[in-house]
Design a protein around this motif. Structure first.
Motif, PDB file in Angstrom:
ATOM      1  N   MET A  80       6.141   3.355 -13.753  1.00 44.04           N
ATOM      2  CA  MET A  80       6.710   4.585 -13.195  1.00 44.04           C
ATOM      3  C   MET A  80       8.213   4.634 -13.462  1.00 44.04           C
ATOM      4  SD  MET A  80       4.088   6.088 -11.687  1.00 44.04           S
ATOM      5  CE  MET A  80       4.640   7.105 -10.332  1.00 44.04           C
ATOM      6  N   PHE A  81       8.821   5.766 -13.131  1.00 43.48           N
ATOM      7  CA  PHE A  81      10.254   5.953 -13.337  1.00 43.48           C
ATOM      8  C   PHE A  81      11.112   5.284 -12.274  1.00 43.48           C
ATOM      9  CE2 PHE A  81       8.586   9.419 -10.864  1.00 43.48           C
ATOM     10  CZ  PHE A  81       9.479   9.542  -9.816  1.00 43.48           C
ATOM     11  N   GLY A  82      10.476   4.744 -11.247  1.00 48.70           N
ATOM     12  CA  GLY A  82      11.217   4.066 -10.189  1.00 48.70           C
ATOM     13  C   GLY A  82      10.319   3.077  -9.468  1.00 48.70           C
ATOM     14  N   PRO A  83      10.883   2.304  -8.552  1.00 53.24           N
ATOM     15  CA  PRO A  83      10.115   1.265  -7.846  1.00 53.24           C
ATOM     16  C   PRO A  83       9.326   1.828  -6.668  1.00 53.24           C
ATOM     17  CG  PRO A  83      12.384   1.196  -7.157  1.00 53.24           C
ATOM     18  CD  PRO A  83      12.298   2.263  -8.215  1.00 53.24           C
ATOM     19  N   PHE A  84       8.189   2.427  -6.949  1.00 52.64           N
ATOM     20  CA  PHE A  84       7.427   3.072  -5.889  1.00 52.64           C
ATOM     21  C   PHE A  84       6.036   2.478  -5.688  1.00 52.64           C
ATOM     22  CE2 PHE A  84       9.979   6.474  -7.929  1.00 52.64           C
ATOM     23  CZ  PHE A  84      10.936   6.588  -6.941  1.00 52.64           C
ATOM     24  N   GLY A  85       5.337   2.152  -6.756  1.00 53.05           N
ATOM     25  CA  GLY A  85       3.938   1.771  -6.640  1.00 53.05           C
ATOM     26  C   GLY A  85       3.148   2.909  -6.030  1.00 53.05           C
ATOM     27  N   ASN A  86       2.060   2.597  -5.367  1.00 49.72           N
ATOM     28  CA  ASN A  86       1.250   3.645  -4.738  1.00 49.72           C
ATOM     29  C   ASN A  86       1.914   4.238  -3.504  1.00 49.72           C
ATOM     30  OD1 ASN A  86      -0.842   3.610  -6.583  1.00 49.72           O
ATOM     31  ND2 ASN A  86      -1.920   1.979  -5.521  1.00 49.72           N
ATOM     32  N   THR A  87       2.995   3.628  -3.052  1.00 46.86           N
ATOM     33  CA  THR A  87       3.709   4.140  -1.889  1.00 46.86           C
ATOM     34  C   THR A  87       4.200   5.564  -2.131  1.00 46.86           C
ATOM     35  OG1 THR A  87       4.400   1.889  -1.427  1.00 46.86           O
ATOM     36  CG2 THR A  87       5.574   3.615  -0.262  1.00 46.86           C
ATOM     37  N   ILE A  88       4.424   5.919  -3.404  1.00 50.57           N
ATOM     38  CA  ILE A  88       4.895   7.266  -3.724  1.00 50.57           C
ATOM     39  C   ILE A  88       3.900   8.331  -3.272  1.00 50.57           C
ATOM     40  CG2 ILE A  88       3.934   7.379  -6.052  1.00 50.57           C
ATOM     41  CD1 ILE A  88       6.539   8.722  -6.937  1.00 50.57           C
ATOM     42  N   TYR A  89       2.625   7.950  -3.136  1.00 56.97           N
ATOM     43  CA  TYR A  89       1.593   8.905  -2.748  1.00 56.97           C
ATOM     44  C   TYR A  89       1.345   8.934  -1.241  1.00 56.97           C
ATOM     45  CZ  TYR A  89       0.762   8.573  -7.724  1.00 56.97           C
ATOM     46  OH  TYR A  89       0.926   8.564  -9.080  1.00 56.97           O
ATOM     47  N   ALA A  90       2.072   8.153  -0.484  1.00 57.40           N
ATOM     48  CA  ALA A  90       1.806   8.019   0.942  1.00 57.40           C
ATOM     49  C   ALA A  90       2.109   9.297   1.722  1.00 57.40           C
ATOM     50  CB  ALA A  90       2.610   6.851   1.529  1.00 57.40           C
ATOM     51  N   GLY A  91       3.020  10.104   1.277  1.00 56.75           N
ATOM     52  CA  GLY A  91       3.300  11.364   1.944  1.00 56.75           C
ATOM     53  C   GLY A  91       3.941  11.228   3.302  1.00 56.75           C
ATOM     54  N   GLY A  92       4.585  10.123   3.580  1.00 57.91           N
ATOM     55  CA  GLY A  92       5.293   9.950   4.841  1.00 57.91           C
ATOM     56  C   GLY A  92       4.404   9.550   6.002  1.00 57.91           C
ATOM     57  N   ASN A  93       3.154   9.263   5.754  1.00 57.26           N
ATOM     58  CA  ASN A  93       2.257   8.834   6.822  1.00 57.26           C
ATOM     59  C   ASN A  93       2.491   7.372   7.150  1.00 57.26           C
ATOM     60  OD1 ASN A  93       0.956  11.354   6.873  1.00 57.26           O
ATOM     61  ND2 ASN A  93      -0.359  10.741   5.177  1.00 57.26           N
ATOM     62  N   PHE A  94       2.149   7.002   8.366  1.00 56.01           N
ATOM     63  CA  PHE A  94       2.232   5.601   8.752  1.00 56.01           C
ATOM     64  C   PHE A  94       1.160   5.321   9.786  1.00 56.01           C
ATOM     65  CE2 PHE A  94       5.066   8.022  11.413  1.00 56.01           C
ATOM     66  CZ  PHE A  94       4.812   7.565  12.684  1.00 56.01           C
ATOM     67  N   ASN A  95       0.770   4.074   9.852  1.00 52.59           N
ATOM     68  CA  ASN A  95      -0.241   3.660  10.812  1.00 52.59           C
ATOM     69  C   ASN A  95       0.435   3.175  12.080  1.00 52.59           C
ATOM     70  OD1 ASN A  95      -2.540   4.081   9.227  1.00 52.59           O
ATOM     71  ND2 ASN A  95      -2.237   2.163   8.159  1.00 52.59           N
ATOM     72  N   ALA A  96       0.098   3.780  13.186  1.00 54.19           N
ATOM     73  CA  ALA A  96       0.656   3.367  14.470  1.00 54.19           C
ATOM     74  C   ALA A  96      -0.181   3.990  15.580  1.00 54.19           C
ATOM     75  CB  ALA A  96       2.112   3.804  14.600  1.00 54.19           C
ATOM     76  N   THR A  97       0.047   3.543  16.784  1.00 58.56           N
ATOM     77  CA  THR A  97      -0.639   4.110  17.942  1.00 58.56           C
ATOM     78  C   THR A  97       0.388   4.496  19.001  1.00 58.56           C
ATOM     79  OG1 THR A  97      -2.412   3.780  19.526  1.00 58.56           O
ATOM     80  CG2 THR A  97      -1.031   1.880  19.082  1.00 58.56           C
ATOM     81  N   ASN A  98       0.013   5.455  19.810  1.00 53.72           N
ATOM     82  CA  ASN A  98       0.876   5.959  20.882  1.00 53.72           C
ATOM     83  C   ASN A  98       2.229   6.456  20.371  1.00 53.72           C
ATOM     84  OD1 ASN A  98      -1.013   5.464  22.987  1.00 53.72           O
ATOM     85  ND2 ASN A  98      -0.505   3.291  22.868  1.00 53.72           N
TER      86      ASN A  98
END
Length: 128
Positions: A71-89
């Motif tokens: 890729m053009f930068g250091p992203f890996g598949n993280t570039i496709y994450a769309g700002g989501n994260f796993n968490a609760t509450n």
């Protein structure tokens, strides 16, 4: 081999290879005199989270590391994450009236990993 095993094996290989640096030092004398040749102890393919974590750990252990990325930068598949994260509450859940528990989150994580995730680490992730 699935991606999870590949990354796990990559990290373990990187750490193990770094432990063999004495052998690499012994081979240093036999290096090519060709100016276009570059030699590394570890070559990491991909600069996603796993690749960069492995590179940092190996470098901290003294390995000469190179990371190759398509890729053009250091992203890996993280570039496709769309700002989501796993968490609760989270505040978003609270705002929207969604009731969640650490136990439900843990169970979801284990289900998504097809129960192959480490239960102790998954529990720690869910709690923290």
């Amino acid at each position: 081999m699935n991606r999870r095993k590949f990354f796990k094996n990559s990290v373990l290989s990187a750490i193990g290879t770094a432990g063999l640096l004495k052998t690499a030092e012994a081979a240093e004398a036999a290096k090519s005199t060709d100016q276009n040749v570059q030699e590394y102890d570890i070559v990491i393919i991909g600069s996603g989270c796993a690749g960069l974590t492995t590179a940092i750990e190996a470098a901290d252990l003294g390995a000469k590391v190179v990371v190759l990325e398509k890729m053009f930068g250091p992203f890996g598949n993280t570039i496709y994450a769309g700002g989501n994260f796993n968490a609760t509450n989270t505040w978003v859940q609270k705002r929207d009236g969604i009731k969640d528990t650490v136990e439900d989150f843990y169970n979801d994580l284990m289900k998504v990993s097809m129960y192959r995730g480490d239960p102790v680490l998954t529990k720690m992730f869910a709690e923290q």
